[in-house]
Design a protein around this motif. Structure first.
Motif, PDB file in Angstrom:
ATOM      1  N   PHE A   1       0.914  -1.253  -0.095  1.00 45.64           N
ATOM      2  CA  PHE A   1      -0.084   0.112  -0.008  1.00 45.64           C
ATOM      3  C   PHE A   1       0.816   1.105  -0.106  1.00 45.64           C
ATOM      4  O   PHE A   1       0.182   2.313  -0.035  1.00 45.64           O
ATOM      5  CB  PHE A   1      -0.815   0.024   1.252  1.00 45.64           C
ATOM      6  CG  PHE A   1      -1.734  -0.947   1.005  1.00 45.64           C
ATOM      7  CD1 PHE A   1      -3.121  -1.032   0.388  1.00 45.64           C
ATOM      8  CD2 PHE A   1      -1.584  -2.413   1.956  1.00 45.64           C
ATOM      9  CE1 PHE A   1      -4.110  -2.061   0.624  1.00 45.64           C
ATOM     10  CE2 PHE A   1      -2.559  -3.512   2.027  1.00 45.64           C
ATOM     11  CZ  PHE A   1      -3.748  -3.291   1.288  1.00 45.64           C
ATOM     12  N   VAL A   2       2.132   0.965   0.340  1.00 50.82           N
ATOM     13  CA  VAL A   2       3.159   2.307   0.317  1.00 50.82           C
ATOM     14  C   VAL A   2       3.003   3.121  -0.883  1.00 50.82           C
ATOM     15  O   VAL A   2       3.222   4.719  -1.020  1.00 50.82           O
ATOM     16  CB  VAL A   2       4.423   1.874   0.492  1.00 50.82           C
ATOM     17  CG1 VAL A   2       5.446   2.934   0.297  1.00 50.82           C
ATOM     18  CG2 VAL A   2       4.348   1.351   2.244  1.00 50.82           C
ATOM     19  N   PRO A   3       3.184   2.670  -2.292  1.00 54.05           N
ATOM     20  CA  PRO A   3       3.031   3.312  -3.517  1.00 54.05           C
ATOM     21  C   PRO A   3       1.914   4.434  -3.451  1.00 54.05           C
ATOM     22  O   PRO A   3       2.069   5.572  -4.058  1.00 54.05           O
ATOM     23  CB  PRO A   3       2.894   2.476  -4.525  1.00 54.05           C
ATOM     24  CG  PRO A   3       3.680   1.117  -4.023  1.00 54.05           C
ATOM     25  CD  PRO A   3       3.139   1.285  -2.790  1.00 54.05           C
ATOM     26  N   ARG A   4       0.982   4.063  -2.977  1.00 48.33           N
ATOM     27  CA  ARG A   4      -0.172   4.734  -3.009  1.00 48.33           C
ATOM     28  C   ARG A   4      -0.208   6.280  -2.097  1.00 48.33           C
ATOM     29  O   ARG A   4      -0.653   7.226  -2.330  1.00 48.33           O
ATOM     30  CB  ARG A   4      -1.650   4.387  -2.716  1.00 48.33           C
ATOM     31  CG  ARG A   4      -2.328   3.528  -3.580  1.00 48.33           C
ATOM     32  CD  ARG A   4      -3.738   3.263  -3.496  1.00 48.33           C
ATOM     33  NE  ARG A   4      -4.463   2.688  -4.554  1.00 48.33           N
ATOM     34  CZ  ARG A   4      -5.778   2.545  -4.789  1.00 48.33           C
ATOM     35  NH1 ARG A   4      -6.401   2.988  -3.877  1.00 48.33           N
ATOM     36  NH2 ARG A   4      -6.247   2.091  -5.739  1.00 48.33           N
ATOM     37  N   LEU A   5       0.715   5.940  -1.051  1.00 46.33           N
ATOM     38  CA  LEU A   5       1.017   6.881  -0.132  1.00 46.33           C
ATOM     39  C   LEU A   5       2.059   8.108  -0.618  1.00 46.33           C
ATOM     40  O   LEU A   5       2.132   9.219  -0.366  1.00 46.33           O
ATOM     41  CB  LEU A   5       1.424   6.452   1.357  1.00 46.33           C
ATOM     42  CG  LEU A   5       0.685   5.526   2.081  1.00 46.33           C
ATOM     43  CD1 LEU A   5       1.127   5.082   3.228  1.00 46.33           C
ATOM     44  CD2 LEU A   5      -0.738   6.510   2.352  1.00 46.33           C
ATOM     45  N   ILE A   6       2.833   7.447  -1.399  1.00 46.78           N
ATOM     46  CA  ILE A   6       4.178   8.232  -1.769  1.00 46.78           C
ATOM     47  C   ILE A   6       4.384   8.621  -3.483  1.00 46.78           C
ATOM     48  O   ILE A   6       5.025   9.604  -3.742  1.00 46.78           O
ATOM     49  CB  ILE A   6       5.649   7.541  -1.426  1.00 46.78           C
ATOM     50  CG1 ILE A   6       5.793   6.372  -1.966  1.00 46.78           C
ATOM     51  CG2 ILE A   6       5.603   7.455   0.315  1.00 46.78           C
ATOM     52  CD1 ILE A   6       7.068   5.390  -2.054  1.00 46.78           C
ATOM     53  N   ASP A   7       3.340   8.238  -4.055  1.00 43.08           N
ATOM     54  CA  ASP A   7       3.369   8.399  -5.585  1.00 43.08           C
ATOM     55  C   ASP A   7       3.172   9.764  -5.868  1.00 43.08           C
ATOM     56  O   ASP A   7       2.215  10.395  -5.351  1.00 43.08           O
ATOM     57  CB  ASP A   7       2.505   7.396  -6.361  1.00 43.08           C
ATOM     58  CG  ASP A   7       2.932   5.945  -6.823  1.00 43.08           C
ATOM     59  OD1 ASP A   7       4.404   5.924  -6.379  1.00 43.08           O
ATOM     60  OD2 ASP A   7       2.168   5.406  -7.350  1.00 43.08           O
ATOM     61  N   GLY A   8       3.976  10.529  -6.848  1.00 39.31           N
ATOM     62  CA  GLY A   8       3.932  11.864  -6.957  1.00 39.31           C
ATOM     63  C   GLY A   8       4.456  12.914  -6.107  1.00 39.31           C
ATOM     64  O   GLY A   8       4.279  13.986  -6.135  1.00 39.31           O
TER      65      GLY A   8
ATOM     66  N   MET B   1       9.509   1.127   5.596  1.00 38.52           N
ATOM     67  CA  MET B   1       8.772   0.869   4.498  1.00 38.52           C
ATOM     68  C   MET B   1       8.517   2.102   3.559  1.00 38.52           C
ATOM     69  O   MET B   1       8.500   1.954   2.352  1.00 38.52           O
ATOM     70  CB  MET B   1       7.446   0.655   5.229  1.00 38.52           C
ATOM     71  CG  MET B   1       7.348  -0.667   5.840  1.00 38.52           C
ATOM     72  SD  MET B   1       5.947  -1.051   6.792  1.00 38.52           S
ATOM     73  CE  MET B   1       4.442  -1.148   5.575  1.00 38.52           C
ATOM     74  N   LEU B   2       8.680   3.508   4.208  1.00 39.21           N
ATOM     75  CA  LEU B   2       8.575   4.396   3.298  1.00 39.21           C
ATOM     76  C   LEU B   2       9.818   4.965   2.431  1.00 39.21           C
ATOM     77  O   LEU B   2       9.832   5.379   1.386  1.00 39.21           O
ATOM     78  CB  LEU B   2       8.149   5.784   4.088  1.00 39.21           C
ATOM     79  CG  LEU B   2       6.739   5.760   4.771  1.00 39.21           C
ATOM     80  CD1 LEU B   2       6.805   6.875   6.014  1.00 39.21           C
ATOM     81  CD2 LEU B   2       5.680   5.895   3.721  1.00 39.21           C
ATOM     82  N   ALA B   3      10.776   4.336   3.146  1.00 33.59           N
ATOM     83  CA  ALA B   3      12.128   4.718   2.328  1.00 33.59           C
ATOM     84  C   ALA B   3      12.645   3.789   1.479  1.00 33.59           C
ATOM     85  O   ALA B   3      13.311   4.231   0.393  1.00 33.59           O
ATOM     86  CB  ALA B   3      13.132   4.761   3.551  1.00 33.59           C
ATOM     87  N   ALA B   4      12.038   2.501   1.411  1.00 32.19           N
ATOM     88  CA  ALA B   4      12.438   1.419   0.536  1.00 32.19           C
ATOM     89  C   ALA B   4      12.457   1.921  -0.978  1.00 32.19           C
ATOM     90  O   ALA B   4      13.221   2.032  -1.927  1.00 32.19           O
ATOM     91  CB  ALA B   4      12.033  -0.047   0.687  1.00 32.19           C
ATOM     92  N   PRO B   5      10.964   2.040  -1.505  1.00 27.53           N
ATOM     93  CA  PRO B   5      11.004   2.582  -3.042  1.00 27.53           C
ATOM     94  C   PRO B   5      11.726   3.749  -3.574  1.00 27.53           C
ATOM     95  O   PRO B   5      12.299   3.596  -4.166  1.00 27.53           O
ATOM     96  CB  PRO B   5       9.213   2.653  -3.013  1.00 27.53           C
ATOM     97  CG  PRO B   5       8.859   2.003  -1.800  1.00 27.53           C
ATOM     98  CD  PRO B   5       9.633   2.419  -0.662  1.00 27.53           C
TER      99      PRO B   5
END
Length: 405
Positions: free
Chosen positions: A264-271, A313-317
């Motif tokens: 679910f992380v991409p939805r939080l950080i995309d853009g 989790m936030l840092a990985a992508p």
């Protein structure tokens, strides 16, 4: 649900998914190293100090293999390096299963470290090759999820297999690695596109790239902070009178959060600007470990584990994505190798520095760790804009090179 799956996994090539599947299979079966020290002491008669030295040879081999993998990834290509890594690992694991002399086992552990670590630069370089820039955040997020899912599975299976047979533990690990190698040989083509102009640049070019080295240094700080959870936190919990099973609960909670929440992380950080996401992640990491200054009960350790796991989790992508963006096409393997060196370096430095900090500073050690996270967050905000300009220039250059083919 279908829309979420499409947003999470859409736009990724078949080659990526074969690489991802191979990673998952390999990590689920990658439990020999987890129990290597116990195997040496209980089955091969090694003392504790001997076992530590022998396991240490695996780390030495890992350093050499990471550098070799970077060079071979650029010269041989991604596919050949991956195949050499996996089939070399199979041979080393089988030989370890059948060896009893400690000197020979130490040599084989070194070779195993070389073989296994060669795959890291090639694997990431191949993902970069086959994944458009706009989809890399999702690709690396899924890679991080598969890695942790595999490690969780390996941790569960390793204990059961060790009770059954250490020989079986090594051979099943070898079998999983062999399956991954065969999958790559069957389904993964060579992804390296030779540049129009052949470059003679090597590691010297990487080591002169100040923008990249600043990013690597910040990644090392992040790794030093997070590795506290594996090295110093169990010592702090023991000092607080908590049992090994309590530490096991902390580890299990972190693993469960990643497996359940990472997708679910991409939805939080995309853009969002990547350097800002990383700054937030380092602040959260620092907060989690800083909370341990008041920890003396399991509940506080569990709360802290939730906080620092969210940070990781936030840092990985964005971490992986920035690493991919800063690597020029002709030197992707070497850039990955230098980046990957941060993790064995952190594995050595974190227990050494953290152990001294805990001994001489006591609970104030965790305030230092928290302050380090805050400092790294500020440095990410400072280094982010020039880093993004460099990444844009490399993307433009890569696009022009592709058009000239």
């Amino acid at each position: 649900m279908r829309a979420w799956l499409r947003d999470t996994a859409g736009g990724l090539s078949a080659t990526y998914w074969y690489l991802w599947t191979g990673l998952l299979i390999n990590k689920v079966g990658g439990f020999a190293i987890l129990f290597l020290s116990l195997y040496l002491t209980s089955q091969r008669g090694a003392g504790t100090a001997q076992a530590g030295l022998i396991v240490g040879t695996y780390g030495i081999g890992g350093l050499a293999g990471t550098l070799a993998g970077g060079v071979l990834t650029d010269r041989w290509g991604r596919r050949r390096t991956l195949l050499a890594s996996h089939f070399g690992t199979v041979a080393a694991l089988v030989a370890l299963a059948l060896s009893s002399e400690l000197v020979l086992i130490a040599v084989l552990c070194t070779l195993l470290g070389v073989a296994q670590s060669m795959a890291g630069p090639a694997f990431v370089a191949a993902i970069i090759d086959v994944t458009p820039a706009e989809n890399r955040s999702r690709a690396f997020n899924l890679q991080f999820w598969a890695l942790n899912l595999g490690l969780a599975g390996a941790s569960l299976l390793a204990g059961l297999l060790a009770q059954w047979s250490y020989l079986g533990l090594f051979l099943i690990d070898a079998t999983c690695t062999l399956v991954t190698g065969l999958l790559i040989a069957w389904k993964v083509p060579e992804t390296l596109r030779r540049p129009v102009t052949i470059t003679r640049a090597g590691f010297g070019t990487v080591l002169k790239d100040r923008i990249f080295l600043v990013f690597v240094a910040l990644t090392l700080i992040q790794a030093l902070i997070y590795t506290q959870s594996q090295t110093i936190v169990p010592l702090a919990m023991h000092a607080d009178g908590l049992s090994p099973s309590a530490y096991g609960s902390v580890v299990a909670l972190g693993g469960a959060l990643i497996v359940l929440g990472q997708l679910f992380v991409p939805r939080l950080i995309d853009g969002r600007r990547k350097h800002r996401v990383l700054a937030l992640a380092l602040l959260v990491d620092g907060l989690g470990f800083g909370l341990l200054v008041v920890a003396d009960h399991l509940a506080v350790y569990l709360l802290a584990a939730v906080i620092w796991t969210v940070g990781s989790m936030l840092a990985a992508p964005p971490n992986a994505e920035i690493n991919s963006e800063l690597a020029p096409l002709a030197l992707r393997g070497r850039y990955q190798a230098v980046f990957f060196l941060t993790f064995p370096a952190a594995s050595f430095l974190a227990p050494a520095l953290g152990g001294a900090g805990l001994e001489f500073l006591g609970d104030a050690h965790w305030l230092v760790v928290g302050a380090l996270g805050a400092a790294a967050a500020g440095l990410h905000l400072w280094a982010g804009p020039p880093r993004e300009r460099r990444a844009a220039a490399i993307r433009a250059d890569t696009s022009v090179t592709a058009d000239l083919r």
